[in-house]
Design a protein around this motif. Structure first.
Motif, PDB file in Angstrom:
ATOM      1  N   CYS A  88       6.791  -2.758  10.712  1.00  0.00           N
ATOM      2  CA  CYS A  88       8.197  -2.846  11.087  1.00  0.00           C
ATOM      3  C   CYS A  88       8.832  -1.458  11.103  1.00  0.00           C
ATOM      4  O   CYS A  88       8.393  -0.552  10.388  1.00  0.00           O
ATOM      5  N   HIS A  89       9.880  -1.311  11.904  1.00  0.00           N
ATOM      6  CA  HIS A  89      10.568  -0.033  12.067  1.00  0.00           C
ATOM      7  C   HIS A  89      12.067  -0.295  11.929  1.00  0.00           C
ATOM      8  O   HIS A  89      12.670  -0.953  12.769  1.00  0.00           O
ATOM      9  N   LEU A  90      12.658   0.227  10.854  1.00  0.00           N
ATOM     10  CA  LEU A  90      14.081   0.025  10.574  1.00  0.00           C
ATOM     11  C   LEU A  90      14.797   1.366  10.610  1.00  0.00           C
ATOM     12  O   LEU A  90      14.338   2.337   9.996  1.00  0.00           O
ATOM     13  N   LYS A  91      15.927   1.414  11.323  1.00  0.00           N
ATOM     14  CA  LYS A  91      16.652   2.668  11.497  1.00  0.00           C
ATOM     15  C   LYS A  91      18.153   2.417  11.340  1.00  0.00           C
ATOM     16  O   LYS A  91      18.723   1.566  12.021  1.00  0.00           O
ATOM     17  N   ASN A  92      18.780   3.158  10.431  1.00  0.00           N
ATOM     18  CA  ASN A  92      20.238   3.113  10.257  1.00  0.00           C
ATOM     19  C   ASN A  92      20.756   1.673  10.225  1.00  0.00           C
ATOM     20  O   ASN A  92      21.577   1.262  11.066  1.00  0.00           O
ATOM     21  N   CYS A  93      20.287   0.904   9.265  1.00  0.00           N
ATOM     22  CA  CYS A  93      20.675  -0.499   9.202  1.00  0.00           C
ATOM     23  C   CYS A  93      20.805  -0.946   7.753  1.00  0.00           C
ATOM     24  O   CYS A  93      20.359  -0.267   6.831  1.00  0.00           O
ATOM     25  N   SER A  94      21.428  -2.112   7.579  1.00  0.00           N
ATOM     26  CA  SER A  94      21.504  -2.736   6.262  1.00  0.00           C
ATOM     27  C   SER A  94      20.987  -4.163   6.366  1.00  0.00           C
ATOM     28  O   SER A  94      21.201  -4.840   7.386  1.00  0.00           O
ATOM     29  N   VAL A  95      20.306  -4.607   5.309  1.00  0.00           N
ATOM     30  CA  VAL A  95      19.689  -5.928   5.307  1.00  0.00           C
ATOM     31  C   VAL A  95      20.107  -6.646   4.035  1.00  0.00           C
ATOM     32  O   VAL A  95      19.923  -6.135   2.923  1.00  0.00           O
ATOM     33  N   GLY A  96      20.667  -7.841   4.186  1.00  0.00           N
ATOM     34  CA  GLY A  96      21.188  -8.592   3.048  1.00  0.00           C
ATOM     35  C   GLY A  96      20.113  -9.234   2.200  1.00  0.00           C
ATOM     36  O   GLY A  96      18.947  -9.362   2.606  1.00  0.00           O
ATOM     37  N   ASP A 147       0.863  -1.179   0.000  1.00  0.00           N
ATOM     38  CA  ASP A 147       0.000   0.000   0.000  1.00  0.00           C
ATOM     39  C   ASP A 147       0.899   1.229   0.000  1.00  0.00           C
ATOM     40  O   ASP A 147       1.446   1.593   1.047  1.00  0.00           O
ATOM     41  N   PRO A 148       1.086   1.883  -1.153  1.00  0.00           N
ATOM     42  CA  PRO A 148       2.010   3.017  -1.250  1.00  0.00           C
ATOM     43  C   PRO A 148       1.667   4.188  -0.339  1.00  0.00           C
ATOM     44  O   PRO A 148       2.526   5.020  -0.054  1.00  0.00           O
ATOM     45  N   SER A 149       0.423   4.248   0.128  1.00  0.00           N
ATOM     46  CA  SER A 149       0.046   5.355   1.005  1.00  0.00           C
ATOM     47  C   SER A 149       0.389   5.087   2.467  1.00  0.00           C
ATOM     48  O   SER A 149       0.203   5.959   3.316  1.00  0.00           O
ATOM     49  N   ARG A 150       0.910   3.885   2.757  1.00  0.00           N
ATOM     50  CA  ARG A 150       1.208   3.545   4.150  1.00  0.00           C
ATOM     51  C   ARG A 150       2.671   3.121   4.305  1.00  0.00           C
ATOM     52  O   ARG A 150       3.002   1.999   4.667  1.00  0.00           O
ATOM     53  N   ILE A 151       3.556   4.064   3.966  1.00  0.00           N
ATOM     54  CA  ILE A 151       4.990   3.892   4.184  1.00  0.00           C
ATOM     55  C   ILE A 151       5.535   5.250   4.587  1.00  0.00           C
ATOM     56  O   ILE A 151       5.085   6.283   4.085  1.00  0.00           O
ATOM     57  N   ASP A 152       6.480   5.275   5.517  1.00  0.00           N
ATOM     58  CA  ASP A 152       7.116   6.523   5.943  1.00  0.00           C
ATOM     59  C   ASP A 152       8.628   6.352   5.859  1.00  0.00           C
ATOM     60  O   ASP A 152       9.198   5.504   6.547  1.00  0.00           O
ATOM     61  N   SER A 189      16.820   0.740  -1.876  1.00  0.00           N
ATOM     62  CA  SER A 189      16.148  -0.555  -1.994  1.00  0.00           C
ATOM     63  C   SER A 189      16.522  -1.240  -3.299  1.00  0.00           C
ATOM     64  O   SER A 189      16.507  -0.628  -4.369  1.00  0.00           O
ATOM     65  N   GLY A 190      16.858  -2.531  -3.209  1.00  0.00           N
ATOM     66  CA  GLY A 190      17.206  -3.302  -4.394  1.00  0.00           C
ATOM     67  C   GLY A 190      15.981  -3.764  -5.158  1.00  0.00           C
ATOM     68  O   GLY A 190      14.851  -3.341  -4.894  1.00  0.00           O
ATOM     69  N   GLN A 191      16.200  -4.666  -6.100  1.00  0.00           N
ATOM     70  CA  GLN A 191      15.102  -5.169  -6.930  1.00  0.00           C
ATOM     71  C   GLN A 191      14.292  -6.220  -6.176  1.00  0.00           C
ATOM     72  O   GLN A 191      14.811  -6.969  -5.354  1.00  0.00           O
ATOM     73  N   ASP A 192      13.003  -6.254  -6.504  1.00  0.00           N
ATOM     74  CA  ASP A 192      12.083  -7.269  -5.993  1.00  0.00           C
ATOM     75  C   ASP A 192      12.006  -7.293  -4.471  1.00  0.00           C
ATOM     76  O   ASP A 192      11.753  -8.336  -3.856  1.00  0.00           O
ATOM     77  N   VAL A 193      12.207  -6.147  -3.861  1.00  0.00           N
ATOM     78  CA  VAL A 193      11.948  -5.992  -2.432  1.00  0.00           C
ATOM     79  C   VAL A 193      10.444  -5.823  -2.241  1.00  0.00           C
ATOM     80  O   VAL A 193       9.784  -5.140  -3.031  1.00  0.00           O
ATOM     81  N   VAL A 194       9.895  -6.435  -1.195  1.00  0.00           N
ATOM     82  CA  VAL A 194       8.473  -6.322  -0.888  1.00  0.00           C
ATOM     83  C   VAL A 194       8.324  -5.714   0.498  1.00  0.00           C
ATOM     84  O   VAL A 194       8.887  -6.224   1.473  1.00  0.00           O
ATOM     85  N   ILE A 195       7.566  -4.628   0.589  1.00  0.00           N
ATOM     86  CA  ILE A 195       7.353  -3.939   1.858  1.00  0.00           C
ATOM     87  C   ILE A 195       5.858  -3.884   2.137  1.00  0.00           C
ATOM     88  O   ILE A 195       5.089  -3.342   1.339  1.00  0.00           O
ATOM     89  N   ASP A 196       5.467  -4.451   3.256  1.00  0.00           N
ATOM     90  CA  ASP A 196       4.057  -4.452   3.654  1.00  0.00           C
ATOM     91  C   ASP A 196       3.704  -3.108   4.299  1.00  0.00           C
ATOM     92  O   ASP A 196       4.520  -2.201   4.381  1.00  0.00           O
ATOM     93  N   VAL A 197       2.509  -2.993   4.816  1.00  0.00           N
ATOM     94  CA  VAL A 197       1.970  -1.702   5.253  1.00  0.00           C
ATOM     95  C   VAL A 197       2.567  -1.228   6.581  1.00  0.00           C
ATOM     96  O   VAL A 197       3.056  -2.008   7.382  1.00  0.00           O
ATOM     97  N   ASN A 198       2.512   0.098   6.766  1.00  0.00           N
ATOM     98  CA  ASN A 198       2.827   0.753   8.036  1.00  0.00           C
ATOM     99  C   ASN A 198       4.271   0.564   8.474  1.00  0.00           C
ATOM    100  O   ASN A 198       4.560   0.482   9.679  1.00  0.00           O
ATOM    101  N   CYS A 199       5.188   0.506   7.525  1.00  0.00           N
ATOM    102  CA  CYS A 199       6.596   0.378   7.866  1.00  0.00           C
ATOM    103  C   CYS A 199       7.253   1.763   7.892  1.00  0.00           C
ATOM    104  O   CYS A 199       6.934   2.626   7.071  1.00  0.00           O
ATOM    105  N   ILE A 200       8.177   1.940   8.837  1.00  0.00           N
ATOM    106  CA  ILE A 200       8.886   3.207   9.009  1.00  0.00           C
ATOM    107  C   ILE A 200      10.379   2.961   8.806  1.00  0.00           C
ATOM    108  O   ILE A 200      10.941   2.009   9.357  1.00  0.00           O
ATOM    109  N   PHE A 201      11.008   3.847   8.018  1.00  0.00           N
ATOM    110  CA  PHE A 201      12.441   3.760   7.766  1.00  0.00           C
ATOM    111  C   PHE A 201      13.075   5.082   8.175  1.00  0.00           C
ATOM    112  O   PHE A 201      12.712   6.139   7.650  1.00  0.00           O
ATOM    113  N   GLU A 202      14.014   5.018   9.114  1.00  0.00           N
ATOM    114  CA  GLU A 202      14.660   6.230   9.629  1.00  0.00           C
ATOM    115  C   GLU A 202      16.150   6.207   9.331  1.00  0.00           C
ATOM    116  O   GLU A 202      16.769   5.134   9.269  1.00  0.00           O
ATOM    117  N   GLY A 203      16.735   7.413   9.225  1.00  0.00           N
ATOM    118  CA  GLY A 203      18.157   7.490   8.940  1.00  0.00           C
ATOM    119  C   GLY A 203      18.444   6.917   7.572  1.00  0.00           C
ATOM    120  O   GLY A 203      17.675   7.101   6.631  1.00  0.00           O
TER     121      GLY A 203
END
Length: 453
Positions: A294-302, A254-259, A266-280
């Motif tokens: 989910c809430h991700l801040k100043n991190c990297s994910v393989g 849901d593109p209206s529910r991401i912050d 973000s790389g290819q074919d990443v899937v992000i569900d609703v109400n996720c927050i990305f900081e830093g």
């Protein structure tokens, strides 16, 4: 031609009903004034000037990472007054671009377009046509379509108020003319202020070419006067960010529910569900899946990692093909090697979890070096704090930790060892040993149950 860029950030912003300066309020996790400074700094060889006034010390300190010349405008009397304060610091043969600390979404491409038209005898205006131009200064043109003046709303005639092309306040003027125009400004107007826009009529009278440029969209030049407008720009920025992510190969359920409150790569074919927050700054490799809330801040994910719902990741590094959550919390200093698993209600801090190791549920792992292929049972904790200092726990490859165990640091559990469930480990467990540390069970008959007092 050399560029001076002046960012006006002296206003109080009383309609914000805030204890601190308006320009320090954030859009997309970054203060408005820092967004404008970052855009200005992207112009090659530009000399930045920051005009401060209300709570100027806080604004100056907040912006100290930028090499801007700070100019004070105490008792401000309009935009023209602000430029007059900067005038002694302007480069002799350059041009001055005026920006605003509360207009945060201005784009570098628009400024570059303005600069490309700049000459020693050209003034460049950024204008836009609005269905409802109320409150804006109107662009007055002659019969040949040439700009001759800008008339502010309160000074405009009934006919001039019908004009839909308005001034955004952003302009680029040659310094060889600008210095003289600023000296000739007066405050003979309804507001009793020195309007920078009055230099337009002076430029026309001096035979200077006045050209106009339009932004890509209205949000790019929208200013903030209150929290309602701030919220509107926040939503617009998030909408733009969502579109860019999807265009680059990310699926948003849901593109209206991401912050995104900072930078999300973000790389290819990443899937992000609703109400996720990305900081830093957050970096997601290909094929990462992120569940809702989910809430991700100043991190990297393989690549290939799955992050399940309601997970918090802060200042951590996550390897490839890991399985995290739901309801997991990775605190600063956590490093997960490839194929590690962190399950529900697990908290980690300053923990290095080896390849393929599992901490499945209801555990705390802090200040720990964990090898490969370790299995940590439910309810296990590393007792890393003695009330004064933190201590390290080391767990070797292939260790099995039984449920409800406590590892009292500093302690080492060597490769291949097993810790029996319910044990409190206070000294080293050597390679391939079984450690069990629990009292012998005793049962008492006819035990009187406690009663409520």
């Amino acid at each position: 031609m050399t560029q001076d860029i002046v960012i006006l950030a002296a206003g109080k912003g009383s309609r914000m009903k805030s204890a601190f300066s308006k320009v320090l309020h954030k859009v997309g996790g970054v203060s408005m004034v820092k967004r404008v400074l970052a855009t200005a700094q992207s112009i090659p060889n530009a000399k930045l000037h920051l005009v401060v006034g209300h709570q100027g010390q806080q604004v100056e300190q907040h912006c100290q990472d930028f090499s801007a010349n700070v100019v004070w405008q105490n008792n401000p009397q309009g935009t023209g007054d602000a430029l007059r304060r900067v005038a002694p610091d302007l480069q002799a043969n350059g041009a001055t671009l005026t920006l605003y600390g509360d207009v945060p979404l201005i784009q570098t491409s628009t400024l570059e377009k303005m600069i490309s038209l700049s000459t020693q005898n050209t003034l460049v205006l950024l204008t836009i046509s609005l269905d409802d131009p109320t409150g804006y200064g109107r662009i007055v043109r002659n019969a040949q379509g040439k700009v001759t003046a800008i008339v502010e709303q309160k000074d405009a005639s009934a006919e001039e108020k019908m004009i839909q092309e308005v001034n955004t306040g952003i302009l680029l003027a040659p310094n060889n003319h600008l210095q003289g125009w600023l000296k000739n400004l007066n405050n003979d107007n309804a507001q009793g202020e020195y309007y920078l826009t009055d230099i337009i009529a002076m430029a026309a009278n001096d035979g200077v070419d006045i050209v106009t440029v339009n932004p890509e969209n209205e949000a790019e030049v929208a200013g903030v006067n209150d929290r309602v407008q701030l919220a509107a720009l926040e939503r617009e920025l998030q909408r733009q960010t969502a579109i860019e992510l999807m265009q680059n190969g990310t699926s948003l359920l849901d593109p209206s529910r991401i912050d995104v409150r900072g930078e999300l790569v973000s790389g290819q074919d990443v899937v992000i569900d609703v109400n996720c927050i990305f900081e830093g700054k957050v970096v997601l490799a290909d094929n990462v899946e992120i569940g809702p809330n989910c809430h991700l801040k100043n991190c990297s994910v393989g690549a290939g990692t799955v992050i399940k719902s309601n997970t918090l990741i802060d200042d951590s590094q996550v390897g490839e093909y890991c399985d995290i959550g739901p309801f997991a919390r990775l605190r600063p200093g956590t490093v997960l090697a490839d194929k590690a698993k962190i399950g529900n209600f697990v908290e980690t801090k300053k923990a290095h979890i080896g390849e393929g190791s599992k901490v499945n549920h209801l555990s705390y792992v802090g200040d720990t070096q964990m090898g490969q292929g370790v299995n940590v049972g439910a309810g296990t904790i590393t007792c890393n704090y003695d009330g004064v200092n933190k201590h390290q726990t080391t767990i070797g490859d292939g260790v099995f930790i039984g449920s409800n165990s406590s590892l009292v640091a500093p302690v080492n559990v060597a490769k291949g060892a097993t810790v029996a469930a319910g044990s409190t480990i206070t000294k080293e467990v050597k390679q391939d040993q079984l450690a069990f540390a629990r009292a012998r069970q005793a049962n008492k008959d006819n035990w009187p149950k406690p009663t409520k007092k």
